[in-house]
Design an enzyme around this catalytic site. Sequence first.
Site, PDB file in Angstrom:
ATOM      1  CE  LYS A  54      59.632  54.423 -26.242  1.00  0.00           C
ATOM      2  NZ  LYS A  54      59.012  53.862 -25.051  1.00  0.00           N
ATOM      3  CD  GLN A  98      55.448  54.107 -23.989  1.00  0.00           C
ATOM      4  OE1 GLN A  98      56.242  53.505 -24.713  1.00  0.00           O
ATOM      5  NE2 GLN A  98      55.839  55.047 -23.175  1.00  0.00           N
ATOM      6  CG  ASP A 121      60.636  48.866 -22.454  1.00  0.00           C
ATOM      7  OD1 ASP A 121      61.483  49.762 -22.637  1.00  0.00           O
ATOM      8  OD2 ASP A 121      59.428  49.018 -22.642  1.00  0.00           O
TER       9      ASP A 121
HETATM   10  N1  GUN Z   1      57.067  54.809 -20.056  1.00  0.00           N
HETATM   11  C1  GUN Z   1      58.020  55.718 -19.709  1.00  0.00           C
HETATM   12  N2  GUN Z   1      59.243  55.282 -20.062  1.00  0.00           N
HETATM   13  C2  GUN Z   1      59.074  54.083 -20.638  1.00  0.00           C
HETATM   14  C3  GUN Z   1      59.967  53.141 -21.205  1.00  0.00           C
HETATM   15  O1  GUN Z   1      61.199  53.317 -21.242  1.00  0.00           O
HETATM   16  N3  GUN Z   1      59.392  52.025 -21.718  1.00  0.00           N
HETATM   17  C4  GUN Z   1      58.051  51.801 -21.664  1.00  0.00           C
HETATM   18  N4  GUN Z   1      57.593  50.675 -22.165  1.00  0.00           N
HETATM   19  N5  GUN Z   1      57.195  52.639 -21.139  1.00  0.00           N
HETATM   20  C5  GUN Z   1      57.711  53.780 -20.633  1.00  0.00           C
END
Ligand code: GUN
Length: 293
Positions: A54, A98, A121
């Site tokens: 990311k 995350q 998110d």
């Molecule tokens: N864990 C798995 N997919 C995601 C996501 O799209 N965002 C976040 N923050 N954690 C994740």
Amino acid sequence: MSAQLIDGVKTAEKVRSQVKEEVAKWVAAGHTAPGLATVLVGENPASQVYVRSKQKACAEVGMESFGFNLPATATQTEVEDLVRQLNADPKVNGILVQLPLPAGLDEEKVLREIAIEKDVDGFHPLNIGRLAQKGRDPLFIPCTPYGCMVLLEEAGVKLSGAKAVVLGRSNIVGMPVALLLIRADATVTVCHSRTKDLAAVVREADVLVAAIGKPEMVRGDWVKPGAVVIDVGINRVDDASKAKGYRLVGDVAFDEVKEVAAWITPVPGGVGPMTIAMLLKNTFRAAQIAAGQ
Ligand code: GUN
């Protein structure tokens, strides 16, 4: 019959280059580059890889990223304090915590602390609540479900009136993608571990979204001829013929299902690349919101 591929690599690249262009114009107009803060608690290796990807993607489109790593022993208050500090930081337009958080931390309480206008998110309860309500719009749509919808659009799939089946009801994918399909006027069935005669339910689907985390669970004879299949699963299976000792497969038995479906996303190269592309799009939108646009 052999299905047409829905190419997530190509579509994600298109989204990323659009965002890159928008960021360049934004900066040229005198704004600071949009900024994404990533919060990683603990040392889950998969989460570390995702967070690094990311951050790299931000750099590629001209955005800033600010990485915050807390130990697995961090307390609820420490994580929430960091989120509050990021809420107050004008350089930070988007905050991404995350998931999953280490056991013992209250995920919902952490997500609730994120300022809604920085919730790139889309996991803040207010954003999800708005997604679930008629006549309301979330500020941000969760990235993987958003990516699934863009891929369906890319394939020219008519969702209005279609029968859609979602396999899985997770907060991250299954539930929000079901809500998005409802908003697109599909008739949606959400299946899960207690669903009876799963194959028969799946066989009804014009559009199938598989997000259940079970390698190659959906077989060819589960799928209605001509269906559109979006495979969100990314599962490692042992494969001694590969240098790494494993290969990645989806929740769908690709070789069987491609003979039946009209459209299908491959794994890898389908939904996977879309998640980060949509995160970048959301982060740019957050910068616009912060600037009152
Ligand atoms: N864990 C798995 N997919 C995601 C996501 O799209 N965002 C976040 N923050 N954690 C994740």
